[in-house]
Design a protein around this motif. Structure first.
Motif, mmCIF file in Angstrom:
data_model
loop_
_atom_site.group_PDB
_atom_site.id
_atom_site.type_symbol
_atom_site.label_atom_id
_atom_site.label_comp_id
_atom_site.label_asym_id
_atom_site.label_seq_id
_atom_site.Cartn_x
_atom_site.Cartn_y
_atom_site.Cartn_z
ATOM 1 N N SER A 235 0.824 -1.220 0.000
ATOM 2 C CA SER A 235 0.000 0.000 0.000
ATOM 3 C C SER A 235 0.858 1.269 0.000
ATOM 4 C CB SER A 235 -0.962 0.011 1.196
ATOM 5 O OG SER A 235 -0.276 -0.084 2.425
ATOM 6 N N SER A 236 1.923 1.260 -0.794
ATOM 7 C CA SER A 236 2.856 2.383 -0.827
ATOM 8 C C SER A 236 3.048 2.875 -2.254
ATOM 9 C CB SER A 236 4.214 1.973 -0.236
ATOM 10 O OG SER A 236 4.085 1.640 1.128
ATOM 11 N N THR A 237 3.443 4.127 -2.399
ATOM 12 C CA THR A 237 3.651 4.721 -3.719
ATOM 13 C C THR A 237 4.990 5.450 -3.766
ATOM 14 O OG1 THR A 237 2.529 6.798 -3.128
ATOM 15 C CG2 THR A 237 1.177 5.044 -4.068
ATOM 16 N N HIS A 238 5.492 5.607 -4.996
ATOM 17 C CA HIS A 238 6.760 6.284 -5.246
ATOM 18 C C HIS A 238 7.886 5.648 -4.433
ATOM 19 C CE1 HIS A 238 4.184 9.626 -6.854
ATOM 20 N NE2 HIS A 238 5.120 9.522 -7.797
ATOM 21 N N VAL A 239 8.313 4.489 -4.889
ATOM 22 C CA VAL A 239 9.395 3.745 -4.251
ATOM 23 C C VAL A 239 10.453 3.442 -5.305
ATOM 24 C CG1 VAL A 239 10.036 1.637 -3.028
ATOM 25 C CG2 VAL A 239 7.824 2.734 -2.556
ATOM 26 N N TRP A 240 11.699 3.759 -4.988
ATOM 27 C CA TRP A 240 12.828 3.468 -5.886
ATOM 28 C C TRP A 240 13.811 2.583 -5.136
ATOM 29 C CZ3 TRP A 240 17.484 7.154 -6.864
ATOM 30 C CH2 TRP A 240 18.323 6.610 -7.858
ATOM 31 N N MET A 241 14.084 1.386 -5.685
ATOM 32 C CA MET A 241 15.062 0.470 -5.121
ATOM 33 C C MET A 241 16.137 0.250 -6.171
ATOM 34 S SD MET A 241 12.801 -2.136 -2.853
ATOM 35 C CE MET A 241 14.242 -2.295 -1.791
ATOM 36 N N ASP A 242 17.381 0.576 -5.820
ATOM 37 C CA ASP A 242 18.440 0.671 -6.821
ATOM 38 C C ASP A 242 19.758 0.138 -6.271
ATOM 39 O OD1 ASP A 242 19.699 1.981 -9.322
ATOM 40 O OD2 ASP A 242 20.784 2.980 -7.687
ATOM 41 N N HIS A 243 20.454 -0.665 -7.077
ATOM 42 C CA HIS A 243 21.784 -1.181 -6.736
ATOM 43 C C HIS A 243 21.801 -1.888 -5.383
ATOM 44 C CE1 HIS A 243 23.366 1.355 -10.060
ATOM 45 N NE2 HIS A 243 24.321 0.430 -10.092
ATOM 46 N N ASN A 244 20.792 -2.724 -5.141
ATOM 47 C CA ASN A 244 20.779 -3.575 -3.960
ATOM 48 C C ASN A 244 21.048 -5.022 -4.369
ATOM 49 O OD1 ASN A 244 19.753 -1.500 -1.985
ATOM 50 N ND2 ASN A 244 18.044 -1.527 -3.436
ATOM 51 N N THR A 245 21.514 -5.815 -3.430
ATOM 52 C CA THR A 245 21.694 -7.250 -3.625
ATOM 53 C C THR A 245 20.766 -7.995 -2.675
ATOM 54 O OG1 THR A 245 23.991 -7.069 -4.348
ATOM 55 C CG2 THR A 245 23.304 -9.184 -3.435
ATOM 56 N N PHE A 246 20.032 -8.965 -3.223
ATOM 57 C CA PHE A 246 19.116 -9.782 -2.441
ATOM 58 C C PHE A 246 19.590 -11.228 -2.517
ATOM 59 C CE2 PHE A 246 16.885 -6.040 -3.878
ATOM 60 C CZ PHE A 246 16.225 -5.610 -2.728
ATOM 61 N N ASP A 247 20.066 -11.725 -1.390
ATOM 62 C CA ASP A 247 20.650 -13.060 -1.295
ATOM 63 C C ASP A 247 19.587 -14.007 -0.755
ATOM 64 O OD1 ASP A 247 22.021 -15.339 -0.607
ATOM 65 O OD2 ASP A 247 23.679 -14.317 0.371
ATOM 66 N N GLY A 248 19.065 -14.880 -1.628
ATOM 67 C CA GLY A 248 17.874 -15.639 -1.283
ATOM 68 C C GLY A 248 18.071 -16.952 -0.572
ATOM 69 N N GLY A 249 19.237 -17.533 -0.630
ATOM 70 C CA GLY A 249 19.456 -18.793 0.052
ATOM 71 C C GLY A 249 19.063 -20.020 -0.725
ATOM 72 N N GLY A 250 18.427 -19.870 -1.889
ATOM 73 C CA GLY A 250 18.093 -21.017 -2.722
ATOM 74 C C GLY A 250 17.001 -21.886 -2.143
ATOM 75 N N ARG A 251 16.890 -23.088 -2.663
ATOM 76 C CA ARG A 251 15.895 -24.038 -2.157
ATOM 77 C C ARG A 251 16.566 -24.906 -1.096
ATOM 78 N NH1 ARG A 251 11.103 -26.573 -3.649
ATOM 79 N NH2 ARG A 251 10.947 -25.368 -5.555
ATOM 80 N N PRO A 252 16.060 -24.892 0.133
ATOM 81 C CA PRO A 252 16.686 -25.698 1.184
ATOM 82 C C PRO A 252 16.663 -27.188 0.851
ATOM 83 C CG PRO A 252 15.148 -24.094 2.111
ATOM 84 C CD PRO A 252 14.942 -24.086 0.631
ATOM 85 N N GLU A 253 17.655 -27.900 1.345
ATOM 86 C CA GLU A 253 17.741 -29.335 1.096
ATOM 87 C C GLU A 253 16.891 -30.151 2.068
ATOM 88 O OE1 GLU A 253 21.963 -29.891 1.376
ATOM 89 O OE2 GLU A 253 22.220 -29.667 -0.796
ATOM 90 N N GLN A 254 16.574 -29.576 3.230
ATOM 91 C CA GLN A 254 15.825 -30.321 4.240
ATOM 92 C C GLN A 254 14.386 -30.549 3.787
ATOM 93 O OE1 GLN A 254 15.551 -28.364 8.045
ATOM 94 N NE2 GLN A 254 15.273 -30.286 9.150
ATOM 95 N N GLU A 255 13.863 -31.743 4.044
ATOM 96 C CA GLU A 255 12.482 -32.072 3.726
ATOM 97 C C GLU A 255 11.780 -32.624 4.957
ATOM 98 O OE1 GLU A 255 12.116 -34.757 0.479
ATOM 99 O OE2 GLU A 255 12.746 -33.282 -1.035
#
Length: 447
Positions: A235-255
């Motif tokens: 619910s927000s307006t006028h947002v600029w996200m620039d030159h960031n890194t998002f480290d996601g961790g991938g798909r976990p191996e645990q089941e």
């Protein structure tokens, strides 16, 4: 598949297999775009930079300036969770402010900034071992969702973590990393009910959900579901996200129960009537679920909003949702999609309900089938031009819609987006994208 080891997530899993320790106690303006150059510079000058006058949807109307007009007393440098929260202030604190992040801020710390693990948030009545025993499909079945004391304890634990780990960014704020190593780990940024926000030059990592929920009704075999995106634009307006890194961790191996125990959610979800967002030169690395534009088909507040621009972003080993779009007018141009491991890629562009994606000059690299670049999810159309796969000569160009329709003849896509982008500075040739985006996208790359 490449996975990134997460010390916090591992500690959480160990802590919760035993009985856990007790828990710790505006409206849009029409008009001309804002003039002003996108200046470049190092150090504290970054906090005063504003979005360029034609740099995507966030430039519409009054543009996006964040806290650039902050008075000297509203410029802060922070290096701990407590300092960050104090600088952000209350959600209704719309005084222009610039916050510089120095070094690593760990959100998973106590009030004295001492590290904590998942046991810190766990309700006394919860343990993962007991939860797994109670809701094992062999005994619980697959016909109803978990309920009862253990599910209630899991939910209380989740709420404890949310109350501690979610930090909110108010209106008229610029949040920017200093140097090449500024990081925020372990938390979830909420840009909720805010206007005019800039986030730049930061790495986000380790935002694990300690208490995933089991849902046997999610799909044919059930699924574990987690929350806590690195950033949630709500619910927000006028947002600029620039030159960031998002480290996601991938798909976990645990089941557990034969399904992946998902402790990570997405990178940046833009939902609940948010509008006028520009995502530029970010690096999204190693995600299962990348990002959403529009959180659900039933969200009526999204109609006529969710206008988002993605340009010059690097999507690396993102398996799906980059992005998945509902209802929004989304401009995707000059992005680079790289997959390094066989068998992990599902799709990039999710064509959801009433979505209007306009894609130009994007580059794909790796073991990717042309017919898998787009996937239809209750949508009807995708406009695409200038997409290349594993090379930039004419023979490497892909007609994404035709390839999708050949691969999935039962759910064809059309090619009418219903709009034409006009807020952009320059669309580069794909050969330039393939060279420049991997070099320039992500945190620590600003001059």
């Amino acid at each position: 598949m490449r996975l990134i080891t997460k010390a916090f997530a591992g500690a959480c899993a160990i802590a919760l297999l035993a009985v856990a320790a007790p828990a710790a106690t505006g409206s849009e303006e029409a008009g001309e775009t804002v003039a002003g150059p996108l200046s470049r510079g190092s150090g504290t000058a970054l906090g005063h930079q504003v979005l360029g006058p034609r740099d995507g949807w966030a430039a519409y109307g009054r543009g996006t300036t964040g806290g650039a007009s902050a008075a000297p007393g509203d410029v802060h440098t922070v290096s701990t969770r407590s300092e960050l929260l104090a600088a952000l202030g209350e959600q209704d604190n719309d005084t222009p402010k610039i916050i510089y992040v120095s070094g690593t801020i760990d959100i998973n710390v106590d009030e004295q900034d001492r590290p904590v693990d998942c046991g810190y948030f766990a309700d006394p009545g919860y343990s993962l071992a007991a939860y797994l025993e109670a809701y094992d499909p062999e005994t619980w079945g697959m016909d109803e969702r978990p309920h009862g004391p253990l599910e209630e304890a899991r939910d209380r634990s989740h709420r404890n973590q949310a109350a501690h780990s979610i930090y909110r960014v108010p209106s008229n704020t610029t949040l920017v990393g200093l140097g090449k190593d500024a990081r925020i780990t372990g938390g979830a940024m909420y840009i909720r009910g805010a206007q005019n926000v800039i986030v730049r030059n930061l790495t986000f990592a380790d935002n694990a959900d300690c208490f995933p929920a089991w849902d046997p009704l999610d799909g044919a075999a059930g699924n574990w579901n987690s929350e806590f995106d690195a950033v949630w634009v709500h619910s927000s307006t006028h947002v600029w996200m620039d030159h960031n890194t998002f480290d996601g961790g991938g798909r976990p191996e645990q089941e557990h129960f034969g399904r992946t125990f998902m402790i990570y959610d997405g990178s940046v979800d833009i939902t609940r009537g948010s509008d006028l967002v520009t995502m530029s030169y970010n690096h999204f690395d190693n995600y299962d679920k990348g990002m959403l534009v529009g959180g659900g088909d039933g969200h009526q507040e999204d109609i006529g909003r969710l206008r988002v621009t993605y340009h010059h972003n690097l999507f690396e080993n993102v398996m799906q949702r980059s992005p998945r779009v509902r209802r929004g007018e989304v401009h995707l141009y000059n992005n680079h999609y790289r997959v390094t491991d066989e068998g992990i890629f599902d799709y990039a562009w999710g064509v959801g309900l009433e979505s209007s994606i306009y894609a130009q000059n994007n580059y794909f690299e790796g073991p990717i089938a042309p017919g898998s670049i787009a996937h239809r999810w209750n949508g009807t159309d995708l406009y695409e031009t200038g997409t290349y796969l594993n090379g930039v000569s004419r023979r490497h160009q892909v007609d994404v819609v035709s390839a999708h329709n050949a691969a999935r003849p039962g759910s064809p896509l059309g090619t009418e987006a219903g709009w034409t982008p006009w807020l952009y500075e320059k669309i580069d040739p794909v050969a330039k994208v393939s060279r420049d985006v991997p070099r320039n996208a992500g945190a620590g790359k600003l001059d």
